[in-house]
Design a protein around this motif. Sequence first.
Motif, mmCIF file in Angstrom:
data_model
loop_
_atom_site.group_PDB
_atom_site.id
_atom_site.type_symbol
_atom_site.label_atom_id
_atom_site.label_comp_id
_atom_site.label_asym_id
_atom_site.label_seq_id
_atom_site.Cartn_x
_atom_site.Cartn_y
_atom_site.Cartn_z
ATOM 1 N N UNK A 11 0.838 -1.202 0.000
ATOM 2 C CA UNK A 11 0.000 0.000 0.000
ATOM 3 C C UNK A 11 0.874 1.255 0.000
ATOM 4 N N UNK A 12 0.264 2.379 -0.379
ATOM 5 C CA UNK A 12 0.974 3.658 -0.366
ATOM 6 C C UNK A 12 1.483 3.988 1.034
ATOM 7 N N UNK A 13 0.663 3.740 2.037
ATOM 8 C CA UNK A 13 1.077 4.010 3.426
ATOM 9 C C UNK A 13 2.264 3.139 3.819
ATOM 10 N N UNK A 18 7.163 2.106 5.858
ATOM 11 C CA UNK A 18 8.061 0.959 6.006
ATOM 12 C C UNK A 18 9.309 1.034 5.142
ATOM 13 N N UNK A 19 9.342 1.952 4.188
ATOM 14 C CA UNK A 19 10.556 2.067 3.393
ATOM 15 C C UNK A 19 11.080 3.498 3.325
ATOM 16 N N UNK A 27 17.615 4.395 8.840
ATOM 17 C CA UNK A 27 17.281 3.156 9.543
ATOM 18 C C UNK A 27 17.078 2.025 8.542
ATOM 19 N N UNK A 28 16.980 0.795 9.028
ATOM 20 C CA UNK A 28 16.702 -0.330 8.136
ATOM 21 C C UNK A 28 15.222 -0.353 7.797
ATOM 22 N N UNK A 149 10.808 7.496 -3.412
ATOM 23 C CA UNK A 149 10.628 6.074 -3.698
ATOM 24 C C UNK A 149 9.749 6.025 -4.936
ATOM 25 N N UNK A 150 10.132 5.238 -5.925
ATOM 26 C CA UNK A 150 9.354 5.169 -7.161
ATOM 27 C C UNK A 150 9.053 3.725 -7.520
#
Length: 161
Positions: A11-13, A18-19, A27-28, A149-150
């Motif tokens: 998801x977009x969220x 998360x990334x 962070x990781x 992020x793409x």
Amino acid sequence: MQAEEIICRVSDEEIIENYLRPKINGETSSIPRYVVELAEELYTVEPWLLPRQTAPILNPGEWFYFGKRNRKYSNLEGVHCEGSWILEDGCIAVVSKETGEEIGGTTRFRYYYRNKGDKESRLKMSNWFMREYRLYYKSRRVFNGRQVFCIITCNDEHFIE
């Protein structure tokens, strides 16, 4: 359906939280092995020439990238006069389900190309799309730097490995 046929949908969220946010904060993250890290060449190289990370759980026509959006390139500027990523949809807010606040934004582009070496020819629509994700500063609708992020998607079987 067998396990190897499962396609991963994020998801977009999840992309923002998360990334992108962990990456920007040093962070990781939870999906690093599926993401190709690039600098500005994300916008200056034809999409079919970009390196691709594939995995059985990912859509075969979809690739993830982390890069920097170069301020000198506008949305409509050509890529080496061979083509351009042209804005398809304006910025759409990504909202946290937990807090209800806007945490980032996503913008959709389509790649248009010219006949190779012909700077005067008209742009032609391609089957390449890019969804760009950017992180907002805390509770303000201002983007947090140049890091993006793409997800680049191709709807042309010729380019899908």
